[in-house]
Enzyme design. Structure first.
Site, PDB file in Angstrom:
ATOM      1  N   CYS A   1      -2.253 -10.363   1.639  1.00 56.67           N
ATOM      2  CA  CYS A   1      -1.128 -10.438   2.587  1.00 56.67           C
ATOM      3  C   CYS A   1      -1.561 -10.822   3.996  1.00 56.67           C
ATOM      4  O   CYS A   1      -0.727 -11.200   4.816  1.00 56.67           O
ATOM      5  CB  CYS A   1      -0.379  -9.106   2.627  1.00 56.67           C
ATOM      6  SG  CYS A   1       0.489  -8.773   1.102  1.00 56.67           S
TER       7      CYS A   1
HETATM    8  N1  COA Z   1      14.652   2.525  -9.251  1.00 58.92           N
HETATM    9  C1  COA Z   1      14.899   3.856  -9.238  1.00 58.92           C
HETATM   10  N2  COA Z   1      13.944   4.790  -9.054  1.00 58.92           N
HETATM   11  C2  COA Z   1      12.677   4.352  -8.863  1.00 58.92           C
HETATM   12  C3  COA Z   1      12.357   2.991  -8.858  1.00 58.92           C
HETATM   13  C4  COA Z   1      13.401   2.062  -9.068  1.00 58.92           C
HETATM   14  N3  COA Z   1      13.167   0.743  -9.079  1.00 58.92           N
HETATM   15  N4  COA Z   1      11.036   2.842  -8.642  1.00 58.92           N
HETATM   16  C5  COA Z   1      10.538   4.089  -8.507  1.00 58.92           C
HETATM   17  N5  COA Z   1      11.512   5.001  -8.650  1.00 58.92           N
HETATM   18  C6  COA Z   1      11.389   6.459  -8.601  1.00 58.92           C
HETATM   19  C7  COA Z   1       9.958   6.899  -8.873  1.00 58.92           C
HETATM   20  O1  COA Z   1       9.720   6.994 -10.258  1.00 58.92           O
HETATM   21  C8  COA Z   1       9.924   8.217  -8.173  1.00 58.92           C
HETATM   22  O2  COA Z   1      10.525   9.190  -8.963  1.00 58.92           O
HETATM   23  P1  COA Z   1       9.934  10.698  -9.004  1.00 58.92           P
HETATM   24  O3  COA Z   1      10.044  11.198  -7.591  1.00 58.92           O
HETATM   25  O4  COA Z   1      10.829  11.362  -9.969  1.00 58.92           O
HETATM   26  O5  COA Z   1       8.520  10.547  -9.459  1.00 58.92           O
HETATM   27  C9  COA Z   1      10.791   8.014  -6.947  1.00 58.92           C
HETATM   28  O6  COA Z   1      11.659   6.913  -7.280  1.00 58.92           O
HETATM   29  C10 COA Z   1      10.005   7.663  -5.719  1.00 58.92           C
HETATM   30  O7  COA Z   1       9.058   6.623  -6.038  1.00 58.92           O
HETATM   31  P2  COA Z   1       7.935   6.147  -5.049  1.00 58.92           P
HETATM   32  O8  COA Z   1       7.126   5.075  -5.710  1.00 58.92           O
HETATM   33  O9  COA Z   1       7.204   7.328  -4.537  1.00 58.92           O
HETATM   34  O10 COA Z   1       8.845   5.501  -3.910  1.00 58.92           O
HETATM   35  P3  COA Z   1       8.486   5.184  -2.413  1.00 58.92           P
HETATM   36  O11 COA Z   1       9.469   5.896  -1.566  1.00 58.92           O
HETATM   37  O12 COA Z   1       7.043   5.376  -2.121  1.00 58.92           O
HETATM   38  O13 COA Z   1       8.817   3.641  -2.299  1.00 58.92           O
HETATM   39  C11 COA Z   1       7.625   1.565  -2.174  1.00 58.92           C
HETATM   40  C12 COA Z   1       8.089   2.693  -3.063  1.00 58.92           C
HETATM   41  C13 COA Z   1       6.754   0.606  -2.984  1.00 58.92           C
HETATM   42  C14 COA Z   1       8.837   0.804  -1.642  1.00 58.92           C
HETATM   43  C15 COA Z   1       6.828   2.114  -0.972  1.00 58.92           C
HETATM   44  O14 COA Z   1       5.853   3.014  -1.406  1.00 58.92           O
HETATM   45  C16 COA Z   1       6.136   1.059  -0.147  1.00 58.92           C
HETATM   46  O15 COA Z   1       6.765   0.157   0.373  1.00 58.92           O
HETATM   47  N6  COA Z   1       4.816   1.201   0.043  1.00 58.92           N
HETATM   48  C17 COA Z   1       4.033   0.261   0.816  1.00 58.92           C
HETATM   49  C18 COA Z   1       4.038  -1.009   0.093  1.00 58.92           C
HETATM   50  C19 COA Z   1       3.220  -2.066   0.717  1.00 58.92           C
HETATM   51  O16 COA Z   1       3.242  -2.303   1.886  1.00 58.92           O
HETATM   52  N7  COA Z   1       2.518  -2.765  -0.089  1.00 58.92           N
HETATM   53  C20 COA Z   1       1.801  -3.867   0.324  1.00 58.92           C
HETATM   54  C21 COA Z   1       1.910  -4.819  -0.777  1.00 58.92           C
HETATM   55  S1  COA Z   1       1.137  -6.246  -0.306  1.00 58.92           S
END
Ligand code: COA
Length: 372
Positions: free
Chosen positions: A156
């Site tokens: 990225c």
């Molecule tokens: N729909 C519904 N529920 C979902 C889901 C979806 N598509 N994806 C995950 N969930 C659920 C999970 O299973 C989890 O359930 P649980 O609490 O029962 O275990 C809950 O939602 C929270 O999931 P989590 O992965 O912890 O969500 P989050 O708030 O961390 O958000 C991201 C996920 C990826 C958006 C976030 O972590 C993020 O943006 N991180 C940084 C990403 C980044 O910058 N990456 C760089 C890539 S280059």
């Protein structure tokens, strides 16, 4: 030494877009089919059923509303869940070169330059469609440019690392006019069958022209300073590589696509990025009050809100830290450049801003620019 400047920028946006609702319908259909196929194991408790995705979760967790892709039909086909981009003959331009060329021509048009004026092309992206020859050399050929070209990958952060490389060469005089091009087909390395990440990425290409300030044909941004940093982490990883066959790993393995520990990335990258920007500004003699705009990597709205607040020392006002992720999703290296390209024309001479990208590696790059 010459003062380097960004004199042109351009964005290639694919014609096809997928809304969260469309994405979720396809994912849920896939999950239902998968659960039906594995019903015995699910009933026996040996396998977990796949849970449905939801548009509400996607928007609340990321701020993303839709994403552009090079092939919508393949991604939304529950029997495929992957873009369908037919391979091309060696004699015709590859898809990354084609996307990159479109963005490059827009950037050249803005700078008032022709392809033949360029003597360095860097193709900076998180994936390249083949090992060699370099996509950058293919684009150099399509532009009719002399000089040299090379591909680079810092995931990225590729755009800002590429800008630093090009700006340093313009500064020293080893090149005169450079293009840093970021064609990103993130749909090709996203696992669309994993609800934790299936909403994250989109496709796009960006380009910036970097040349001597004194040779700029119109309004532009001088590059006052650049700074890059890396710190190894496995929290964003993709194991696909040229040894895959040698490793006997040609099967459909999850780790051959994008993987991340999103929560850890969130927690570890945020402080790294905020501290990086603050120390870069301080080293350059800038303080927060100097900043008119932050063009940040476009991964997550909450993440950007946090960084903006940390850097400015207050909640950013509307327009100070523009996001494009709601329309494009995360486009890897291209995100901060789209934000810059679409939200910089209104700045006045002397206004200052920071372009910052961050991600896998970990990596972070910042470019301090001033309107001229
Ligand atoms: N729909 C519904 N529920 C979902 C889901 C979806 N598509 N994806 C995950 N969930 C659920 C999970 O299973 C989890 O359930 P649980 O609490 O029962 O275990 C809950 O939602 C929270 O999931 P989590 O992965 O912890 O969500 P989050 O708030 O961390 O958000 C991201 C996920 C990826 C958006 C976030 O972590 C993020 O943006 N991180 C940084 C990403 C980044 O910058 N990456 C760089 C890539 S280059």
């Amino acid at each position: 030494m010459y003062q380097p400047a960004i004199t042109g920028h351009g964005v290639f946006t694919p014609s096809q877009s997928i809304s969260n609702d469309e994405l979720v319908v396809a994912f849920n259909a896939y999950a239902d089919r998968w659960n039906a196929t594995h019903s015995e194991a699910i009933d026996a408790g040996t396998v977990d059923a796949m849970a449905h995705s939801s548009s509400e979760f996607i928007f609340n967790a990321s701020g993303i509303e839709r994403r552009y892709v090079m092939d919508k039909a393949g991604v939304l086909d529950p029997d495929r869940m992957y873009p369908q981009l037919p391979g091309r003959e060696d004699g015709v331009p590859g898809i990354m070169a084609e996307m990159g060329l479109d963005a490059a021509n827009k950037a050249l048009g803005m700078a008032g330059l022709a392809g033949t004026d360029i003597d360095l092309v860097i193709c900076a992206a998180s994936n390249h469609e083949r090992a060699y020859p370099a996509i950058a050399i293919e684009i150099q050929n399509l532009l009719g440019a002399d000089g040299f070209a090379f591909d680079m990958n810092v995931a990225c952060s590729s755009a800002t690392f590429g800008i630093q490389a090009a700006a340093d060469m313009v500064r020293s005089g080893s090149v005169r006019r450079a293009l840093v091009i970021c064609p990103e087909i993130c749909s090709g390395h996203l696992e669309w069958r994993d609800r934790d990440c299936h909403f994250i990425f989109g496709d796009v290409a960006t380009a910036v022209v970097i040349q001597r300030d004194e040779e700029a044909n119109g309004p532009h941004f001088t590059i006052q300073s650049t700074s890059c940093a890396t710190k190894f982490s496995n929290n964003i990883r993709n194991n696909h590589g040229f040894l895959r066959k040698a490793h006997d790993q040609m099967d459909d393995r999850r780790d051959m696509q994008f993987m991340q520990n999103g929560r850890k990335v969130f927690k570890e990258v945020l402080p790294m990025v905020s501290a990086h920007i603050l120390s870069h500004m301080s080293d350059t003699g800038w303080d927060a009050g100097d900043l008119r705009r932050l063009w940040l990597h476009q991964a997550n709205k909450t993440m950007n809100d946090f960084i903006g607040k940390k850097v400015l020392g207050r909640v950013p006002e509307a327009g100070e830290q523009p996001n494009i992720l709601q329309d494009y999703a995360n486009t890897s290296s291209a995100g901060s450049i789209i934000a810059f390209s679409q939200n910089s024309d209104d700045l006045q001479v002397g206004d200052r801003g920071v372009i910052c990208s961050f991600g896998a590696g970990y990596s972070v790059g910042s470019v301090l620019v001033e309107r001229a």
